[in-house]
Design an enzyme around this catalytic site. Structure first.
Site, PDB file in Angstrom:
ATOM      1  CG  ASP A  19      -1.927  -1.127   1.268  1.00 15.28           C
ATOM      2  OD1 ASP A  19      -1.700  -2.142   0.569  1.00 15.28           O
ATOM      3  OD2 ASP A  19      -2.918  -1.008   2.000  1.00 15.28           O
ATOM      4  CE  LYS A  70      -5.077   1.915   3.019  1.00 11.26           C
ATOM      5  NZ  LYS A  70      -3.904   1.247   3.645  1.00 11.26           N
ATOM      6  CE  LYS A 130      -6.547  -1.461   3.105  1.00 12.19           C
ATOM      7  NZ  LYS A 130      -5.187  -1.991   3.349  1.00 12.19           N
TER       8      LYS A 130
END
Length: 254
Positions: free
Chosen positions: A100, A163, A195
């Site tokens: 991430d 995300k 996400k």
């Protein structure tokens, strides 16, 4: 109640169970990995600081259904491209399945969108087998146009998932930001996931985001391969719903 349990089961399977707290230590990592294999099935992944990836891999084993995610250029997004690339490469070598990466969102806000392109492309090239999730920090970007631009640039540079947030700022995931990101995903021309992270602490809140995904992408789209929740406290509420126990814990960040 049956419907509520169905939502909890969907959310559990899509959960990145997270500990990115400053106090995280080896004991906390062991506890997190143990909790990730629940009595109602495993979460999608555990998400940890890079320094704990090797420990998590040792606990979960080489063939675990529970994936290991970590964070780079986190939480500021201000690291160098070379440093971020090296951090990502080392994390994957230590056993991370997913990376991430925080985009340089302040650079984007200042008009330097190319910094986003270069950062995401570098991590993608450094980690060709990892799932790359790009953290937009949508609550700081705030503007719908900037969130849309960040989404398009991340996708074009090779991201696998968008995300929302680090969970370290005042405003994290919001339905409005998620709707904007889903529009970019729908227009991407290739499979991209999403996400939602930060401030998602109850089954009811998780259900709202699943409903957004269902409306935008179809009812079969939101599954672990394409949709995740990043949360530290959501698991307790999901398990309570699945067990038939009282719930209602307030939402929290990481």
């Amino acid at each position: 109640m049956v419907l509520h349990r169905a939502v909890a089961a969907r959310a559990l399977a899509c959960l990145d169970l997270t500990d990115l707290s400053d106090a995280c230590d080896a004991a906390a990592v062991e506890a997190l990995c143990t909790r990730a294999a629940t009595r109602h099935g495993p979460v999608a992944a555990v998400c940890l600081w890079p320094r704990f990836v090797a420990q998590a891999r040792g606990i979960l084993g080489p063939n675990s259904a529970i994936r290991i995610a970590t964070v780079v250029n986190f939480p500021s997004g201000d690291g160098t491209i070379a440093g971020t690339e090296a951090e990502a490469r080392a994390a994957v070598a230590a056993g991370a399945d997913e990376v991430d990466v925080v985009i340089p969102y302040r650079a984007l806000m200042a008009g330097n969108g190319g910094a986003v392109d270069a950062t995401v492309a570098a991590v993608r090239a450094a980690c060709p087998t990892a799932l790359i999730k790009t953290i937009l920090e949508s609550g700081v970007l705030a503007d719908d146009g900037l969130i849309a631009e960040a989404s398009r640039r991340a996708i074009a540079a090779g991201a696998d998932m968008l995300k929302t947030s680090t969970g370290k700022v005042a405003v994290n995931a919001t339905p409005e930001a998620v709707a904007t990101m889903l529009r970019a995903i729908r227009e991407a021309g290739r499979p991209i996931g999403l996400k939602a992270a930060g401030g998602i602490g109850t089954t009811a809140v998780a259900g709202r985001y699943l409903a957004l995904a269902d409306d935008a992408m179809g009812p079969s789209w939101a599954k672990p391969a394409t949709f995740r929740f990043g949360a530290s406290g959501l698991l307790d509420d999901l398990l309570a719903v699945l067990d038939g126990r009282p719930t209602g814990r307030p939402a929290t960040g990481y």
